[in-house]
Design an enzyme around this catalytic site. Structure first.
Site, PDB file in Angstrom:
ATOM      1  N   HIS A  24      -7.555 -11.767   6.775  1.00 45.66           N
ATOM      2  CA  HIS A  24      -7.370 -11.910   8.223  1.00 45.66           C
ATOM      3  C   HIS A  24      -8.643 -11.597   9.027  1.00 45.66           C
ATOM      4  O   HIS A  24      -8.681 -10.758   9.918  1.00 45.66           O
ATOM      5  CB  HIS A  24      -6.133 -11.201   8.772  1.00 45.66           C
ATOM      6  CG  HIS A  24      -5.889  -9.782   8.321  1.00 45.66           C
ATOM      7  ND1 HIS A  24      -6.771  -8.772   8.541  1.00 45.66           N
ATOM      8  CD2 HIS A  24      -4.842  -9.228   7.687  1.00 45.66           C
ATOM      9  CE1 HIS A  24      -6.270  -7.656   8.063  1.00 45.66           C
ATOM     10  NE2 HIS A  24      -5.110  -7.894   7.535  1.00 45.66           N
ATOM     11  N   HIS A  78       4.642  -0.657   1.429  1.00 46.23           N
ATOM     12  CA  HIS A  78       4.045  -1.199   2.662  1.00 46.23           C
ATOM     13  C   HIS A  78       4.511  -2.643   2.812  1.00 46.23           C
ATOM     14  O   HIS A  78       4.458  -3.409   1.857  1.00 46.23           O
ATOM     15  CB  HIS A  78       2.523  -1.100   2.476  1.00 46.23           C
ATOM     16  CG  HIS A  78       1.670  -1.663   3.548  1.00 46.23           C
ATOM     17  ND1 HIS A  78       2.042  -1.742   4.860  1.00 46.23           N
ATOM     18  CD2 HIS A  78       0.404  -2.172   3.491  1.00 46.23           C
ATOM     19  CE1 HIS A  78       1.050  -2.279   5.560  1.00 46.23           C
ATOM     20  NE2 HIS A  78       0.060  -2.551   4.751  1.00 46.23           N
ATOM     21  N   GLU A  80       3.258  -5.158   4.551  1.00 43.54           N
ATOM     22  CA  GLU A  80       2.297  -6.259   4.687  1.00 43.54           C
ATOM     23  C   GLU A  80       2.401  -7.193   3.467  1.00 43.54           C
ATOM     24  O   GLU A  80       2.496  -6.721   2.322  1.00 43.54           O
ATOM     25  CB  GLU A  80       0.864  -5.726   4.869  1.00 43.54           C
ATOM     26  CG  GLU A  80      -0.059  -6.829   5.364  1.00 43.54           C
ATOM     27  CD  GLU A  80      -1.384  -6.338   5.960  1.00 43.54           C
ATOM     28  OE1 GLU A  80      -1.734  -5.152   5.807  1.00 43.54           O
ATOM     29  OE2 GLU A  80      -2.077  -7.172   6.582  1.00 43.54           O
ATOM     30  N   ASP A  82       0.600  -8.865   1.507  1.00 41.38           N
ATOM     31  CA  ASP A  82      -0.220  -8.808   0.296  1.00 41.38           C
ATOM     32  C   ASP A  82       0.401  -7.874  -0.752  1.00 41.38           C
ATOM     33  O   ASP A  82       0.045  -7.939  -1.934  1.00 41.38           O
ATOM     34  CB  ASP A  82      -1.671  -8.393   0.602  1.00 41.38           C
ATOM     35  CG  ASP A  82      -1.785  -7.142   1.434  1.00 41.38           C
ATOM     36  OD1 ASP A  82      -0.906  -6.873   2.258  1.00 41.38           O
ATOM     37  OD2 ASP A  82      -2.783  -6.407   1.266  1.00 41.38           O
ATOM     38  N   HIS A 144      -1.780   1.780   7.216  1.00 44.58           N
ATOM     39  CA  HIS A 144      -2.183   1.407   8.556  1.00 44.58           C
ATOM     40  C   HIS A 144      -1.090   0.669   9.318  1.00 44.58           C
ATOM     41  O   HIS A 144      -1.365   0.108  10.388  1.00 44.58           O
ATOM     42  CB  HIS A 144      -3.465   0.544   8.506  1.00 44.58           C
ATOM     43  CG  HIS A 144      -3.251  -0.777   7.811  1.00 44.58           C
ATOM     44  ND1 HIS A 144      -3.487  -1.985   8.430  1.00 44.58           N
ATOM     45  CD2 HIS A 144      -2.773  -1.101   6.588  1.00 44.58           C
ATOM     46  CE1 HIS A 144      -3.213  -2.979   7.599  1.00 44.58           C
ATOM     47  NE2 HIS A 144      -2.768  -2.448   6.473  1.00 44.58           N
ATOM     48  N   ASP A 163      -2.626   1.028   0.324  1.00 44.53           N
ATOM     49  CA  ASP A 163      -3.903   0.661   0.954  1.00 44.53           C
ATOM     50  C   ASP A 163      -4.901   1.830   0.993  1.00 44.53           C
ATOM     51  O   ASP A 163      -6.122   1.605   0.954  1.00 44.53           O
ATOM     52  CB  ASP A 163      -3.672   0.180   2.392  1.00 44.53           C
ATOM     53  CG  ASP A 163      -3.204  -1.273   2.466  1.00 44.53           C
ATOM     54  OD1 ASP A 163      -3.409  -2.013   1.496  1.00 44.53           O
ATOM     55  OD2 ASP A 163      -2.637  -1.652   3.505  1.00 44.53           O
ATOM     56  N   TYR A 191     -13.732  -1.234   3.737  1.00 41.61           N
ATOM     57  CA  TYR A 191     -12.270  -1.254   3.887  1.00 41.61           C
ATOM     58  C   TYR A 191     -11.838  -0.240   4.945  1.00 41.61           C
ATOM     59  O   TYR A 191     -11.046  -0.551   5.841  1.00 41.61           O
ATOM     60  CB  TYR A 191     -11.602  -0.934   2.540  1.00 41.61           C
ATOM     61  CG  TYR A 191     -10.127  -1.231   2.538  1.00 41.61           C
ATOM     62  CD1 TYR A 191      -9.653  -2.471   2.125  1.00 41.61           C
ATOM     63  CD2 TYR A 191      -9.200  -0.296   2.988  1.00 41.61           C
ATOM     64  CE1 TYR A 191      -8.307  -2.773   2.149  1.00 41.61           C
ATOM     65  CE2 TYR A 191      -7.859  -0.589   3.018  1.00 41.61           C
ATOM     66  CZ  TYR A 191      -7.414  -1.827   2.592  1.00 41.61           C
ATOM     67  OH  TYR A 191      -6.075  -2.116   2.632  1.00 41.61           O
ATOM     68  N   HIS A 222      -5.356  -1.866  -3.833  1.00 40.37           N
ATOM     69  CA  HIS A 222      -6.438  -2.859  -3.943  1.00 40.37           C
ATOM     70  C   HIS A 222      -7.587  -2.246  -4.739  1.00 40.37           C
ATOM     71  O   HIS A 222      -7.938  -1.072  -4.529  1.00 40.37           O
ATOM     72  CB  HIS A 222      -6.998  -3.235  -2.565  1.00 40.37           C
ATOM     73  CG  HIS A 222      -6.007  -3.898  -1.655  1.00 40.37           C
ATOM     74  ND1 HIS A 222      -5.542  -5.169  -1.855  1.00 40.37           N
ATOM     75  CD2 HIS A 222      -5.410  -3.459  -0.521  1.00 40.37           C
ATOM     76  CE1 HIS A 222      -4.688  -5.490  -0.879  1.00 40.37           C
ATOM     77  NE2 HIS A 222      -4.591  -4.458  -0.072  1.00 40.37           N
TER      78      HIS A 222
HETATM   79 FE1  FEO Z   1      -2.041  -3.429   4.654  1.00 38.05          FE
HETATM   80 FE2  FEO Z   1      -3.105  -4.232   1.594  1.00 38.05          FE
HETATM   81  O1  FEO Z   1      -2.035  -4.386   3.090  1.00 38.05           O
END
Ligand code: FEO
Length: 387
Positions: A24, A78, A80, A82, A144, A163, A191, A222
């Site tokens: 993004h 989370h 999100e 991903d 986040h 994250d 990051y 990640h």
């Molecule tokens: Fe906030 Fe890796 O997603």
């Protein structure tokens, strides 16, 4: 596609996104991974899933260890996509699984993405026995997203951190000591700067809670798993979230006919005279996400733009908008730029720097048309006086 055993009975079953170059808008030059972990115990548990487009890679890695129909729990750290994007697909493969998610925001967020699924909400202090092991859930709101949480397994001393402490780094190595350390730490800083800088206060709160845990592995959402540099990455998070700055300067500018660029070079010279290292960013040649990575730990920031159509250059406006959103703290800053007639850009930049709460160490520096060598030398002199 094979699972990788990271500790006895615990497997990395994530996906490697070698080609991703934008997350993004954040430039991800080294790709990324979406990490998921499978724990074999009386109750088989999957910690997180992956981006939807990588669901088959996750499934194949799970299948290399067990029949996915045996999975009892999917922990969603989370919402999100991903990390949660493959939840509906995985549920189709493991119909008895319940989804463990934070209350109220995790459940609310998952419902609004994927509808009614078999959710089991957890709150701070809740834990789940899965046999020989226990999973303790620790909400980390706004690290986040509102729903974010981490999971600690005390028997294994593993923190599944999602994250937090992660980085966008595609690799077929799974541990911190197996990859280039300088590249790893750069990607961690990048990051933090681009995803977490805005939430320094929440990061400080989380660090206080997590600092009391006995941790042998940090299994992130990640990049690589921390095993050799756990204290080091914790220390970096402490430094970044405390807005601790180095005696360094970042100069960011755009230029039409090189006049603002000449001013930027004179400013660099002023810092050099005081032995202050400078990062020099012509915004046309650099990406916002790299520039803010550098700004995270720099004490000084100089921003310049010529005037176009009574405004600053749109490139600099975009940079300031991005920076303002990340809410960096405790910087010393000033604005500069050349102009032909109106010269509004420099004042507009200065207003933005003030709005970000920065201390202005110089009044805006404005120069008409082409600055002379004497004018440029004066910029350096003025700067030296206030450093
Ligand atoms: Fe906030 Fe890796 O997603």
């Amino acid at each position: 596609m094979q699972a990788i055993e990271i500790q006895q009975g615990i497997y990395w079953v994530g996906a490697i996104d070698w080609s991703m170059r934008s997350f993004h808008g954040y430039q991800t030059g080294r790709g990324s991974t979406y990490n998921a972990y499978l724990i074999l115990d009386d109750k088989i548990t999957l910690i997180d899933t992956v981006k939807e487009t990588f669901a088959s890679e996750l499934l194949a890695r799970v299948k290399s260890v067990i029949d996915p129909a045996q999975i009892d729990y999917i922990v969603s750290s989370h919402v999100e996509p991903d990390h949660s994007g493959a939840i509906p697909f995985m549920l189709s493969q493991c119909p008895k699984a319940k989804i463990i998610t934070s209350l109220p925001n995790g459940e609310k967020g998952l419902k609004s993405h994927y509808g009614d699924l078999p959710y089991q909400g957890v709150k701070a202090g809740d834990s789940l026995s899965i046999g020989q092991r226990t999973l303790q859930f620790v909400p980390t709101p706004m690290l986040h997203w509102p729903d974010s949480m981490v999971t600690y397994c005390p028997e294994e001393k593993i923190l599944f951190s999602n994250d937090a402490f992660g980085e966008h780094l595609a690799s077929n190595q799974r541990f911190d000591d197996e990859v280039d350390k300088a590249a790893l730490l750069y990607e961690c800083q990048k990051y933090y700067a681009n995803i977490l800088m805005l939430y320094g206060r929440q990061a400080q709160t989380a660090l206080k809670t997590l600092g009391g845990l006995d941790i042998k592995l940090i299994a992130t959402g990640h990049g690589v798993i921390w095993r050799s540099y756990i204290q080091e990455i914790m220390n970096y998070y402490q430094k970044w979230s405390a807005n601790s700055c180095e005696e360094r300067a970042v100069i960011v500018f755009d230029s039409m006919w090189h006049s603002t660029e000449k001013m930027a070079r004179a400013i660099a010279e002023g810092f050099a005279q005081k032995n202050i290292p400078v990062s020099f960013y012509d915004i046309k040649e650099n990406h916002l996400s790299d520039i803010v990575t550098d700004i995270l730990t720099a004490k000084y920031l100089a921003v310049g733009s010529p005037t176009i159509n009574n405004q600053m250059m749109p490139t600099i406006a975009s940079f300031l908008c991005y920076l303002k959103g990340l809410a960096p703290k405790d910087k010393k800053a000033f604005a500069f730029g050349s102009y032909g007639w109106g010269g509004q850009s420099i004042g507009l930049i200065e207003e933005e720097l003030k709005a970000m709460g920065f201390t202005l160490i110089l009044d805006k520096i404005r120069m008409m048309n082409i600055p002379s060598p004497a004018q440029l030398a004066e910029i350096s002199r003025q700067l030296e006086k206030v450093l």
